[in-house]
Design an enzyme around this catalytic site. Structure first.
Site, mmCIF file in Angstrom:
data_model
loop_
_atom_site.group_PDB
_atom_site.id
_atom_site.type_symbol
_atom_site.label_atom_id
_atom_site.label_comp_id
_atom_site.label_asym_id
_atom_site.label_seq_id
_atom_site.Cartn_x
_atom_site.Cartn_y
_atom_site.Cartn_z
ATOM 1 N N ASP A 65 0.869 -1.180 0.000
ATOM 2 C CA ASP A 65 0.000 0.000 0.000
ATOM 3 C C ASP A 65 0.905 1.230 0.000
ATOM 4 O O ASP A 65 1.783 1.355 0.865
ATOM 5 C CB ASP A 65 -0.873 -0.016 1.271
ATOM 6 N N PHE A 87 -0.351 6.638 -9.977
ATOM 7 C CA PHE A 87 -1.728 6.299 -10.381
ATOM 8 C C PHE A 87 -2.581 5.913 -9.167
ATOM 9 O O PHE A 87 -3.784 6.079 -9.182
ATOM 10 C CB PHE A 87 -1.727 5.070 -11.317
ATOM 11 N N SER A 131 -7.511 14.426 -13.567
ATOM 12 C CA SER A 131 -8.724 14.059 -14.297
ATOM 13 C C SER A 131 -9.460 15.287 -14.813
ATOM 14 O O SER A 131 -9.464 16.336 -14.168
ATOM 15 C CB SER A 131 -9.657 13.284 -13.363
ATOM 16 N N TYR A 156 -14.192 12.226 -4.910
ATOM 17 C CA TYR A 156 -13.123 11.675 -5.780
ATOM 18 C C TYR A 156 -12.524 12.811 -6.603
ATOM 19 O O TYR A 156 -11.305 13.009 -6.597
ATOM 20 C CB TYR A 156 -13.668 10.589 -6.714
ATOM 21 N N LYS A 160 -8.571 14.905 -6.690
ATOM 22 C CA LYS A 160 -7.709 15.201 -7.839
ATOM 23 C C LYS A 160 -7.357 16.689 -7.874
ATOM 24 O O LYS A 160 -6.206 17.067 -8.089
ATOM 25 C CB LYS A 160 -8.390 14.793 -9.152
HETATM 26 C C1 WQD Z 1 -19.705 8.332 -19.714
HETATM 27 C C2 WQD Z 1 -21.075 8.655 -20.299
HETATM 28 C C3 WQD Z 1 -22.888 8.525 -18.726
HETATM 29 C C4 WQD Z 1 -22.727 4.221 -18.053
HETATM 30 C C5 WQD Z 1 -15.914 8.925 -15.211
HETATM 31 C C6 WQD Z 1 -15.454 9.574 -13.962
HETATM 32 C C7 WQD Z 1 -14.336 10.516 -14.288
HETATM 33 C C8 WQD Z 1 -13.259 9.786 -15.038
HETATM 34 C C9 WQD Z 1 -13.813 9.101 -16.275
HETATM 35 C C10 WQD Z 1 -11.480 9.065 -13.599
HETATM 36 C C11 WQD Z 1 -21.926 9.510 -19.361
HETATM 37 C C12 WQD Z 1 -23.044 7.487 -19.824
HETATM 38 C C13 WQD Z 1 -22.436 5.489 -18.511
HETATM 39 C C14 WQD Z 1 -23.961 3.621 -18.390
HETATM 40 C C15 WQD Z 1 -24.562 5.559 -19.648
HETATM 41 N N1 WQD Z 1 -12.641 8.816 -14.201
HETATM 42 N N2 WQD Z 1 -23.348 6.137 -19.298
HETATM 43 N N3 WQD Z 1 -24.836 4.308 -19.181
HETATM 44 O O1 WQD Z 1 -18.883 9.756 -15.814
HETATM 45 O O2 WQD Z 1 -17.816 10.703 -17.932
HETATM 46 O O3 WQD Z 1 -16.378 9.911 -16.090
HETATM 47 O O4 WQD Z 1 -14.868 8.238 -15.831
HETATM 48 O O5 WQD Z 1 -10.829 10.041 -13.605
HETATM 49 O O6 WQD Z 1 -13.831 11.014 -13.062
HETATM 50 O O7 WQD Z 1 -16.516 10.328 -13.451
HETATM 51 O O8 WQD Z 1 -17.629 8.255 -17.446
HETATM 52 O O9 WQD Z 1 -18.128 6.106 -18.472
HETATM 53 O O10 WQD Z 1 -19.292 6.689 -16.293
HETATM 54 O O11 WQD Z 1 -19.944 7.847 -18.396
HETATM 55 O O12 WQD Z 1 -25.380 6.161 -20.372
HETATM 56 O O13 WQD Z 1 -24.291 2.459 -17.996
HETATM 57 O O14 WQD Z 1 -21.802 7.430 -20.480
HETATM 58 O O15 WQD Z 1 -24.143 9.116 -18.418
HETATM 59 O O16 WQD Z 1 -22.685 10.404 -20.138
HETATM 60 P P1 WQD Z 1 -17.783 9.733 -16.816
HETATM 61 P P2 WQD Z 1 -18.747 7.137 -17.609
#
Ligand code: WQD
Length: 343
Positions: A65, A87, A131, A156, A160
């Site tokens: 860790d 990371f 991010s 979260y 960042k």
């Molecule tokens: C993408 C789009 C959802 C799932 C996240 C983290 C961000 C970063 C990247 C780390 C959105 C849509 C999703 C589903 C859907 N991570 N969706 N049905 O929320 O943009 O970002 O990952 O740094 O901090 O928040 O990514 O892939 O969850 O969503 O319609 O079952 O897909 O609404 O528009 P997000 P995501």
């Protein structure tokens, strides 16, 4: 060029994770010697087998860790790295809302410990995993690094933003570290060998693993979270960046730090494709790229989702001599190949 026993060592915290493991491959191909530090709280030891298959050799891994001061000190002592790529962090947005203190403790303490150990062991180079979430819903698009950060949408995201500020203030106070914070957009895809890829534990929160698990019959169907946004087809827009391109960006950032010709000792850089894609277009592109239908239905909006965000990546091109090379279709094809391998 691949690494040899005299190659410069790079500590990769969270190096058994999705982006970390792909960056380990790129580091070795660029002639560095990565040393993985991972407590396997959100990754599996099978990743090390995948890496051995791709690389034809083992990669040093400490199942530690990175908040464990004694362990981290002895790793710095033994490995004598020239840089760190950090990371390791908890990264589930929803979980961070339910358990904020777990996120602040883990994500910030590990960074603070690194910023103490690096000067103590004369390790000057730090690449920090940040991010696009720090932008929230930006006023204007595409977002540049000068776009004001908005209050984080989750603990979260806040870890960042605070992490960036900790590094900035440490560098300003002449802590002997040079750092680049890379603001990732939406990482997707997998190594083309299908030996490593995204391993979401439990029900995926992110779109692409949900698509591939639905296509594999693991999930009965995908819910598209809202189609009443102000976008061409009503669904949210994101900038989906291939994990191999993202890995290469980390190597370029490390090389930039080592070259010592950075204007300042701290900077932030967007790492995306510069292209915005709607959710429905990601589904359509997946179906066309793989020939596999995705069963989906439109559902209500997901709380906390921003409507649209995608990157201006001109700084990454200028400062890192880097740009994304892989298409959305290639990333989705690789993600599907990986899903078929692990299903
Ligand atoms: C993408 C789009 C959802 C799932 C996240 C983290 C961000 C970063 C990247 C780390 C959105 C849509 C999703 C589903 C859907 N991570 N969706 N049905 O929320 O943009 O970002 O990952 O740094 O901090 O928040 O990514 O892939 O969850 O969503 O319609 O079952 O897909 O609404 O528009 P997000 P995501």
């Amino acid at each position: 060029m691949t690494s040899t026993s005299s190659s410069p060592k790079i500590l990769v915290t969270g190096g058994a994770g999705f982006i970390g493991s792909h960056t380990v491959v790129s580091l070795i191909e660029a002639g560095f010697e990565p040393v993985i530090i991972d407590n396997f709280s959100n990754s599996e030891r099978s990743v090390l087998v995948g890496l051995r298959t791709i690389l034809g050799r083992d990669v040093t891994c400490y199942p530690v860790d990175c908040n464990d001061e004694a362990e981290m000190e002895s790793i710095f002592q033994k490995e004598k790295p020239i840089g760190v790529i950090h990371f390791a962090a908890h990264k589930a947005v929803g979980e961070s809302v339910a358990q904020p203190l777990k996120y602040y403790r883990n994500n910030l303490d590990s960074l603070l410990l690194l910023l103490e150990l690096m000067p103590a062991f004369k390790v000057p180079n730090l690449v920090f995993s940040s991010s696009c979430t720090v932008y929230g819903q930006p006023e204007q698009l595409p977002v540049t690094e000068e776009t004001p950060r908005l209050p984080a949408q989750s603990p979260y995201g806040n870890t960042k933003a605070i992490g960036e500020d900790i590094i900035r203030d440490a560098v300003r106070a002449k802590v002997p570290v040079k750092a680049l914070a890379l603001r990732y957009f939406n990482p997707i895809g997998a190594h083309p060998s299908a030996q490593i890829g995204e391993l979401p534990l439990g029900v995926p929160a992110n779109l692409v693993p949900f698509i591939t698990q639905t296509a594999a019959g693991i999930r009965p169907g995908l819910t598209v979270y809202g189609d009443d946004y102000n976008t061409p087809d009503g669904t949210c827009i994101r900038d989906y960046i291939d994990v191999m391109d993202l890995a290469d960006a980390h190597v370029q950032a490390l090389k930039k730090l080592i070259e010592k010709d950075m204007a300042s000792s701290y900077d932030v850089i967007n790492i995306g494709t510069g292209r915005g894609e709607t959710v429905l277009n990601v589904i359509k592109t997946f179906e066309e790229a793989t020939g596999v239908k995705v069963n989906y239905a439109i559902g209500p909006r997901r709380p906390g989702d921003v409507e649209k965000v995608y990157a201006d990546v001109s700084k990454a091109t200028k400062v890192l001599n880097w740009s994304a090379r892989r298409s959305l279709a290639e990333s989705l094809r690789d993600a599907w190949q990986w899903q078929q391998k692990i299903s």
